[in-house]
Design a protein around this motif. Structure first.
Motif, PDB file in Angstrom:
ATOM      1  N   ASP A  89      94.783  94.434 -49.740  1.00 24.46           N
ATOM      2  CA  ASP A  89      94.025  94.894 -48.571  1.00 24.46           C
ATOM      3  C   ASP A  89      94.949  95.278 -47.416  1.00 24.46           C
ATOM      4  O   ASP A  89      94.558  96.046 -46.530  1.00 24.46           O
ATOM      5  N   ASP A  90      96.161  94.724 -47.420  1.00 22.16           N
ATOM      6  CA  ASP A  90      97.114  94.992 -46.338  1.00 22.16           C
ATOM      7  C   ASP A  90      97.926  96.265 -46.569  1.00 22.16           C
ATOM      8  O   ASP A  90      98.592  96.749 -45.645  1.00 22.16           O
ATOM      9  N   SER A 150      98.734  92.419 -40.307  1.00 25.77           N
ATOM     10  CA  SER A 150      97.286  92.232 -40.350  1.00 25.77           C
ATOM     11  C   SER A 150      96.954  90.828 -39.880  1.00 25.77           C
ATOM     12  O   SER A 150      97.832  89.975 -39.750  1.00 25.77           O
ATOM     13  N   GLU A 151      95.679  90.572 -39.656  1.00 28.01           N
ATOM     14  CA  GLU A 151      95.261  89.218 -39.291  1.00 28.01           C
ATOM     15  C   GLU A 151      95.453  88.284 -40.474  1.00 28.01           C
ATOM     16  O   GLU A 151      95.232  88.655 -41.627  1.00 28.01           O
ATOM     17  N   THR A 152      95.858  87.044 -40.174  1.00 39.23           N
ATOM     18  CA  THR A 152      96.100  86.067 -41.233  1.00 39.23           C
ATOM     19  C   THR A 152      95.183  84.854 -41.090  1.00 39.23           C
ATOM     20  O   THR A 152      95.456  83.795 -41.642  1.00 39.23           O
ATOM     21  N   SER A 188     102.212  90.315 -43.247  1.00 43.68           N
ATOM     22  CA  SER A 188     101.913  91.736 -43.093  1.00 43.68           C
ATOM     23  C   SER A 188     101.435  91.997 -41.674  1.00 43.68           C
ATOM     24  O   SER A 188     101.151  91.050 -40.926  1.00 43.68           O
ATOM     25  N   LYS A 230     106.221  88.809 -38.051  1.00 43.52           N
ATOM     26  CA  LYS A 230     105.423  89.606 -37.126  1.00 43.52           C
ATOM     27  C   LYS A 230     106.215  89.920 -35.853  1.00 43.52           C
ATOM     28  O   LYS A 230     106.121  91.033 -35.313  1.00 43.52           O
ATOM     29  N   HIS A 284      98.317  96.290 -31.686  1.00 46.82           N
ATOM     30  CA  HIS A 284      98.063  97.628 -32.219  1.00 46.82           C
ATOM     31  C   HIS A 284      99.208  98.567 -31.852  1.00 46.82           C
ATOM     32  O   HIS A 284      99.673  98.599 -30.714  1.00 46.82           O
ATOM     33  N   GLU A 287      97.678  99.440 -44.063  1.00 50.28           N
ATOM     34  CA  GLU A 287      98.289  99.266 -42.741  1.00 50.28           C
ATOM     35  C   GLU A 287      99.806  99.195 -42.853  1.00 50.28           C
ATOM     36  O   GLU A 287     100.529  99.708 -41.976  1.00 50.28           O
TER      37      GLU A 287
END
Length: 298
Positions: free
Chosen positions: A253-254, A148-150, A146, A124, A230, A257
């Motif tokens: 789902d990732d 995204s939130e983990t 990714s 990240k 963001h 993004e």
């Protein structure tokens, strides 16, 4: 000799009083000088820069780095994030701050281009730096993470609580200290591999075994570390998301993004690998990196 090792351990930062730490935590702080290890290779191509995950250190990639120097001929730089390994402690622990640390280090080493390879938290950090400074990054590799939130796939808060609760007497041998710490971690950290990984942070300072990772800073910023800032503008350079087939950190789902922020990204999964892809399947990990480096940009 192909691989000459150079180590750098920066001087410790001035310890801040509690009131100053609270003030700094709410504002952008100056970057800190990171500890690093550099393996020299003869190639003029941009070096590979490894960024480790939460509770990790630059030593996580030591054997892999040697292989990559031999196979790619590139220099390899392994970095300790702030509050980890031999890098200074700081009350601020955000991706923006860690990105600024990387920028300072590259400037100090006069590296104008690099290949960033980051695992988990380091992945990240690598993404944030790349999105902020795309002209510096030749290629990007994100290992089992990714943008995204983990939150749903981690147990980090319980790990932190267990590590904080460890109580080791002064003046005992390292082997005894490690055994005591392992026994105290076992009820909360069931996986022996994860316990052994956390125990790499156990160090002896002035006849007292303590954790070298700054648990206070990590705990205070854990929600931010599990999220992702963001960004609007994408990075259009070559990108590889390299996940473990047994891990849930990169899911379908990732994909939207990933595609939005990294439109040239490839997504690969290493068979029989969990979250620590490089430790579970080191040869396949090295092969994937080498193949990605040989693939010409679009």
């Amino acid at each position: 000799m192909l691989c000459a090792r150079r180590w750098f351990r920066p001087p410790p930062l001035r310890r801040r009083p509690a009131w100053e730490s609270r003030r700094v935590a709410g504002h952008a702080a100056a970057p800190v000088p990171l500890s690093y290890a550099l393996l020299d290779g003869p190639s003029p191509w941009p070096p590979l820069v490894f960024l480790h995950g939460l509770f990790g250190s630059k030593s996580n990639f030591q054997s892999l780095a040697k292989q990559l120097v031999l196979q790619t001929q590139r220099k390899v730089l392994m970095v300790d994030a702030r509050n980890h390994g031999n890098s200074p402690h700081s009350p601020l622990m955000t991706y923006e701050a860690m990105s600024a640390d990387i920028q300072l280090l590259l400037q100090q080493l006069r590296l104008h281009r690099c290949v960033l390879i980051g695992h988990s938290m380091g992945g990240k950090t690598a993404m944030v730096f790349t999105l902020q400074r795309p002209e510096v990054v030749e290629r990007l590799v994100c290992v089992d993470i990714s943008p995204s939130e983990t939150t749903t796939v981690t147990g980090f808060q319980s790990f932190i609580a267990a590590m904080r609760a460890v109580d080791i007497p002064r003046g005992i041998p390292r082997s005894t200290a490690r055994r005591l710490a392992e026994e105290q971690l076992r009820p909360a950290v069931k996986d022996p591999g994860i316990r052994n990984f956390l125990l790499t942070n156990l160090v002896n300072i002035e006849d007292q075994f303590v954790w070298r990772v700054n648990l206070e800073a990590v705990s205070q910023h854990l929600h931010e570390l599990l999220g992702f800032p963001h960004f609007q503008a994408p990075y259009t350079g070559p990108t590889l998301f390299l996940g473990g087939s047994k891990s849930a950190y990169i899911s379908s789902d990732d994909y939207p993004e990933i595609e939005r922020l990294f439109p040239e990204a490839e997504i690969q999964y290493v068979p029989d690998a969990g979250h620590w892809v490089h430790a579970d399947q080191p040869q396949q990990f090295v092969a994937a990196i080498c193949n990605f480096l040989e693939h010409p940009p679009a």
